[in-house]
Write an enzyme that holds these catalytic residues in place. Structure first.
Site, PDB file in Angstrom:
ATOM      1  N   ASN A 104       0.825  -1.206   0.000  1.00 30.62           N
ATOM      2  CA  ASN A 104       0.000   0.000   0.000  1.00 30.62           C
ATOM      3  C   ASN A 104       0.857   1.253   0.000  1.00 30.62           C
ATOM      4  O   ASN A 104       1.969   1.260   0.538  1.00 30.62           O
ATOM      5  CB  ASN A 104      -0.934   0.005   1.219  1.00 30.62           C
ATOM      6  N   HIS A 121       5.874  -0.609  -2.744  1.00 32.34           N
ATOM      7  CA  HIS A 121       5.395   0.111  -3.932  1.00 32.34           C
ATOM      8  C   HIS A 121       5.395   1.620  -3.766  1.00 32.34           C
ATOM      9  O   HIS A 121       4.715   2.321  -4.498  1.00 32.34           O
ATOM     10  CB  HIS A 121       3.983  -0.379  -4.306  1.00 32.34           C
ATOM     11  N   CYS A 129      11.050  14.549  -9.182  1.00 28.64           N
ATOM     12  CA  CYS A 129      11.193  15.045 -10.564  1.00 28.64           C
ATOM     13  C   CYS A 129      11.831  13.955 -11.437  1.00 28.64           C
ATOM     14  O   CYS A 129      12.875  13.391 -11.089  1.00 28.64           O
ATOM     15  CB  CYS A 129      12.097  16.282 -10.560  1.00 28.64           C
ATOM     16  N   CYS A 150       9.245  20.675 -12.230  1.00 28.48           N
ATOM     17  CA  CYS A 150      10.272  20.930 -11.220  1.00 28.48           C
ATOM     18  C   CYS A 150      10.832  22.349 -11.366  1.00 28.48           C
ATOM     19  O   CYS A 150      11.356  22.698 -12.440  1.00 28.48           O
ATOM     20  CB  CYS A 150      11.380  19.890 -11.411  1.00 28.48           C
ATOM     21  N   ALA A 234     -10.074  -7.279   7.929  1.00 27.25           N
ATOM     22  CA  ALA A 234      -8.824  -7.055   8.675  1.00 27.25           C
ATOM     23  C   ALA A 234      -9.082  -6.248   9.945  1.00 27.25           C
ATOM     24  O   ALA A 234      -8.531  -6.560  11.010  1.00 27.25           O
ATOM     25  CB  ALA A 234      -7.840  -6.312   7.769  1.00 27.25           C
TER      26      ALA A 234
END
Ligand code: BV8
Length: 252
Positions: A104, A121, A129, A150, A234
């Site tokens: 997550n 991940h 940038c 940027c 959960a």
């Protein structure tokens, strides 16, 4: 009393374990209000996640991909960890070594107080940038409707998440593999176990001799290989496991 039943085998492992590893996916955050990855919500239903969460899509249509992440960043800003996140944060103190490996990107484990977290991940609260690699926090870039550029080099700024076809961050992946290879008990929670190489971790734990428990609201591709499957949410199952762990360890 909760209807969740755990086996005597799991009770013995909860009592005797010195090292516990927890692997989580989008279902861990479902009760916090974060749509699961494959249950993509609302206007984004017409896109498959794999179509948006990839570098080529971003370079071809940066504003569309940025807008999807802006929508998800907004969801993350408005939500809180749920009872499952807090139960895991509390369980950490019961064991000599307790690691969380998450797919997550919502930062909810950290916000719940968990300490050892491997974010396979990435994290939606960070951006960088593509030109010079400079990092930017959300508050520096999120108010922009179009994909930001940027200030330092003019390059496009992207979310600091791992897209399909991209390598996982080496330290996070290596940490996750080590925690899967060296644990007595491994939980696989709220994941459809279809995204690799992350989904290989429960198998690595099993092959390394851990007792592997899956927690999900339904069977998954991995269920047949788990030692035990607890069907439930959960946020409901984890507080029960925390309570049982505390009782078992206090009786030692
Ligand atoms: C890579 C970040 C290699 C972005 C994501 C074999 C080996 C290696 C790679 C591959 C392979 N086969 C295919 C690949 C490529 C690909 C892949 O796996 N594709 C899949 C679709 C087949 N993998 C990659 O591209 C990875 N990179 O392999 O690089 C490489 C090699 C050389 C050179 C270059 C590269 C990168 C993958 C990372 C993609 N990024 N996220 C973003 O989020 O925007 S993946 C995305 O899916 C999320 O991270 C998500 O967490 C993850 C997995 O999904 P789940 O978390 O499981 O969520 P899902 O919705 O599927 O399931 C939710 C579950 O919860 C369900 O089971 C549901 O029943 C349950 N649930 C619901 N509510 C609850 C609940 N459970 C409990 N309680 C509840 N209340």
């Amino acid at each position: 009393m909760s209807s969740i039943k755990i086996s005597d085998r799991l009770k013995n492992v909860l009592r005797s374990a010195t090292r516990v590893t927890v692997f989580t996916g989008a279902g861990m955050s479902a009760e916090s209000g974060v749509p699961t990855f494959r249950g993509v919500d609302g206007i984004w239903k017409k896109f498959k996640p794999e179509e948006l969460a990839n570098f080529d899509a971003f370079m071809k249509n940066p504003d569309l991909v940025w807008e999807w992440y802006k929508h998800r960043k907004q969801i993350i800003t408005d939500i809180k960890p749920n009872a499952g996140h807090y139960a895991l944060a509390e369980m950490e103190a019961l064991y000599r070594k307790f690691s969380i490996i998450t797919q997550n990107i919502d930062n909810l484990h950290r916000r719940a107080g968990s300490k050892e977290i491997f974010e396979l991940h990435g994290n939606i609260e960070r951006n960088y940038c593509v030109g010079c690699g400079k990092f930017y926090e959300n508050q520096e870039v999120t108010e922009q409707k179009r994909a930001p550029h940027c200030p330092a080099c003019g390059g496009l700024i992207r979310p600091d998440v791992v897209w399909f076809g991209e390598m996982l961050p080496a330290d996070e992946w290596n940490g996750g593999v080590e925690a899967s290879e060296h644990c007595d008990l491994f939980f696989s929670i709220g994941t459809s176990a279809v995204v690799f190489p992350a989904a290989s971790l429960p198998q690595i734990a099993k092959a390394s001799g851990a007792y592997v428990v899956e927690i999900n609201i339904e069977q998954t591709d991995f269920s047949a290989r788990a030692d035990e499957v607890l069907i439930g949410k959960a946020a409901e199952v984890l507080p029960v496991i925390l309570k049982i762990s505390k009782e078992l360890i206090s009786q030692k």
